[in-house]
Design a protein around this motif. Structure first.
Motif, PDB file in Angstrom:
ATOM      1  N   THR A 198       1.091  -1.134  -0.297  1.00 57.70           N
ATOM      2  CA  THR A 198       0.623  -0.236  -0.365  1.00 57.70           C
ATOM      3  C   THR A 198       0.178   1.355  -0.419  1.00 57.70           C
TER       4      THR A 198
ATOM      5  N   SER B  90      -6.315   2.388   1.756  1.00 57.54           N
ATOM      6  CA  SER B  90      -5.946   1.490   1.011  1.00 57.54           C
ATOM      7  C   SER B  90      -6.971   0.771   1.017  1.00 57.54           C
TER       8      SER B  90
ATOM      9  N   ASP C 244      -6.818  -4.461  -2.987  1.00 59.90           N
ATOM     10  CA  ASP C 244      -6.460  -5.065  -2.429  1.00 59.90           C
ATOM     11  C   ASP C 244      -7.516  -6.296  -1.858  1.00 59.90           C
TER      12      ASP C 244
ATOM     13  N   GLU D 226      -2.670  -5.546  -4.867  1.00 49.45           N
ATOM     14  CA  GLU D 226      -2.602  -6.166  -3.831  1.00 49.45           C
ATOM     15  C   GLU D 226      -2.850  -7.271  -3.702  1.00 49.45           C
TER      16      GLU D 226
HETATM   17 MG   LIG Z   1      -1.644  -2.808   2.068  1.00 52.48          MG
END
Ligand SMILES: [Mg+2]
Ligand SMILES: Nc1ncnc2c1ncn2[C@@H]1O[C@H](COP(=O)(O)OP(=O)(O)OP(=O)(O)O)[C@@H](O)[C@H]1O
Length: 166
Positions: free
Chosen positions: A47, A65, A85, A113
């Motif tokens: 991140t 995030s 993410d 991610e």
């Molecule tokens: Mg992260």
């Protein structure tokens, strides 16, 4: 001696500023869309890297995030950007309701991610960044996976970054 033909490059990232500097270096060389998978254990700096990259690309708002939202969309100076993410995804099928069709825009910047959790539901990566722990700092390995990613990595290799190691 810089090996301009390498398909991977490595950097020592002694602190968070170094992680940010690598992201800024990538942003400076980016003149096309890019799908970048961000690999590494919890807290490796995925991140941190994405935030620095998006900020350097001119995202004028705070980069959150996407831990809970799974995906955040942004507009940079010259392209759309998506930051995903997928840590909380148990099955790639769960991504269907997110309507990820816009990720297929070839001019978009797509940062993911935990991409292994979305296998099959994501556009193919042009590059992958592997972050790992190295003492108090981190180690970065950037690997080109497409001709577009390869050209970008070559441009970065020709630029002398403060933490570049051959
Ligand atoms: Mg992260
Ligand atoms: N090169 C570095 N050296 C030391 N600390 C770093 C470095 N880069 C980032 N950090 C720190 O490590 C932490 C990384 O957190 P970050 O949320 O970016 O990790 P992450 O890989 O996204 O984790 P997660 O898998 O939980 O999403 C932050 O506290 C950041 O300040």
């Amino acid at each position: 001696m810089i090996d301009a033909d390498a398909t991977e490059r490595q950097w020592a990232l002694p602190d968070e500023a170094a992680t940010g500097a690598l992201a800024v270096q990538l942003a400076a060389m980016l003149d096309d869309g890019l799908v970048l998978y961000l690999h590494g254990p919890l807290g490796a700096g995925k991140t941190s890297f994405a935030r620095a990259l998006l900020t350097a690309m001119g995202v004028g708002e705070r980069v959150k995030s996407p831990t809970y939202s799974l995906v955040e969309g942004y507009e940079t100076q010259d392209r759309s950007a998506w930051h995903l993410d997928l840590y909380r995804i148990a099955d790639p099928g769960e991504l269907e309701w997110l309507g990820l069709d816009s990720l297929a825009d070839p001019s978009a910047l797509v940062l993911v991610e935990w991409p292994e959790r979305g296998a099959g539901a994501l556009p193919a990566a042009d590059m992958e960044l592997q972050l790992s722990y190295a003492g108090d700092g981190r180690h970065a390995l950037l690997r080109a996976l497409s001709s577009r990613g390869y050209r970008l990595l070559q441009r970065m290799a020709l630029m002398r970054g403060p933490h570049a190691s051959p």
